[in-house]
Design a protein around this motif. Structure first.
Motif, PDB file in Angstrom:
ATOM      1  N   ALA A   1       4.202   8.698  12.990  1.00  0.00           N
ATOM      2  CA  ALA A   1       3.965   9.537  14.164  1.00  0.00           C
ATOM      3  C   ALA A   1       5.189   9.546  15.068  1.00  0.00           C
ATOM      4  CB  ALA A   1       2.744   9.031  14.928  1.00  0.00           C
TER       5      ALA A   1
ATOM      6  N   GLU B   1       5.810   6.953  17.697  1.00  0.00           N
ATOM      7  CA  GLU B   1       5.996   5.581  17.228  1.00  0.00           C
ATOM      8  C   GLU B   1       7.460   5.296  16.878  1.00  0.00           C
ATOM      9  OE1 GLU B   1       3.555   3.407  16.995  1.00  0.00           O
ATOM     10  OE2 GLU B   1       1.664   4.439  16.570  1.00  0.00           O
TER      11      GLU B   1
ATOM     12  N   HIS C   1      -0.294   6.117  12.300  1.00  0.00           N
ATOM     13  CA  HIS C   1      -0.136   5.651  13.681  1.00  0.00           C
ATOM     14  C   HIS C   1      -0.379   4.143  13.722  1.00  0.00           C
ATOM     15  CE1 HIS C   1      -0.706   9.861  15.283  1.00  0.00           C
ATOM     16  NE2 HIS C   1      -1.376   9.967  14.143  1.00  0.00           N
TER      17      HIS C   1
ATOM     18  N   ASP D   1      -7.237  10.833  21.187  1.00  0.00           N
ATOM     19  CA  ASP D   1      -6.976  11.044  19.768  1.00  0.00           C
ATOM     20  C   ASP D   1      -8.142  11.655  19.004  1.00  0.00           C
ATOM     21  OD1 ASP D   1      -4.373   9.870  19.859  1.00  0.00           O
ATOM     22  OD2 ASP D   1      -5.336   7.915  20.001  1.00  0.00           O
TER      23      ASP D   1
END
Length: 232
Positions: free
Chosen positions: A17, A20, A121, A130
């Motif tokens: 992601a 991240e 993730h 989310d």
């Protein structure tokens, strides 16, 4: 045949992601084949993470690179890689469904990208941000492989009870059969399930009924949320 069913796999392209990424550029995507019967959190850690001395060793080839090994070194310092969750086109994927079911629900009628594109993730799942349906984040983030393993064997008990009238066969599995069956599910290795099937008594002559669970989707096209799926 059962062998071919176990050998079925989904080609995937997994990317980290964007929020991240701790480097100037993101890590390259990971390309892999995931057995249709495997669960995402267990595949993420790889079969070598199944810490069970009773499991049969079936190959001496070097281990394939796991998502954890591929992405964890590129995370921000202090970020824990032990509880990943995945999404497809922004839709969080439930950890307690095998990858084959997840793929077929998200790509009905075979209308699928090849490879199937997933995003991993590592930050904690946020129910308010989310989830498409503001659902419980425990549906999408699994804290350990032991949780997934317990879920699988509970489902197996239900199936064997329907098939034979008793779940005693599952509870009476030898340690070796128990370990091999779980390793077979995680790796798609049909040979590992043979001893467990013999002990369970679920051959053609041992089943009174065929256990079946249906996942029914509303409409077609891209799936927008898990409210579109009914479990029967």
């Amino acid at each position: 045949t059962r062998v071919e069913l176990h050998r079925g796999a989904i080609p995937v392209e997994v990317r980290l992601a964007q929020d991240e990424v701790a480097d100037v550029s993101p890590p390259p995507p990971l390309f892999a084949l995931i057995p249709r019967g495997a669960y995402l959190p267990c595949w993420h850690d790889g079969p070598h993470a199944i810490d069970d001395d009773d499991a049969t060793t079936t190959r001496d080839d070097p281990r394939e690179r796991t998502p954890r090994e591929h992405f964890a070194p590129r995370l921000a310092p202090g970020r824990d890689a032990s509880a990943p969750w995945f999404d497809h086109d922004g839709l969080p994927l439930r950890w307690n469904l095998p990858i084959g079911i997840l793929h077929d629900l998200c790509a009905p009628g075979g209308d699928s990208q090849i490879p199937w594109r997933l995003t991993v993730h590592y930050r904690p799942f946020d129910d308010s941000v989310d989830s498409v349906e503001d659902a419980d984040g425990t549906m999408f983030s699994c804290t350990s492989g032991d949780v997934a393993r317990a879920h699988f064997f509970n489902a197996l008990k239900e199936a064997v009870f329907v098939a034979t009238g008793s779940a005693g066969g599952v509870m009476g599995l030898s340690r070796r059969a128990h370990a091999d069956l779980w390793l077979g599910v995680s790796t798609g290795d049909r040979s590992l399930a043979s001893s467990a099937e013999d002990e369970l008594g679920v051959g053609r002559d041992g089943c009174r009924r065929v256990p079946l669970r249906l996942y029914v989707r509303k409409g077609g096209g891209a799936m927008k949320g898990w409210g579109e799926v009914r479990f029967v």
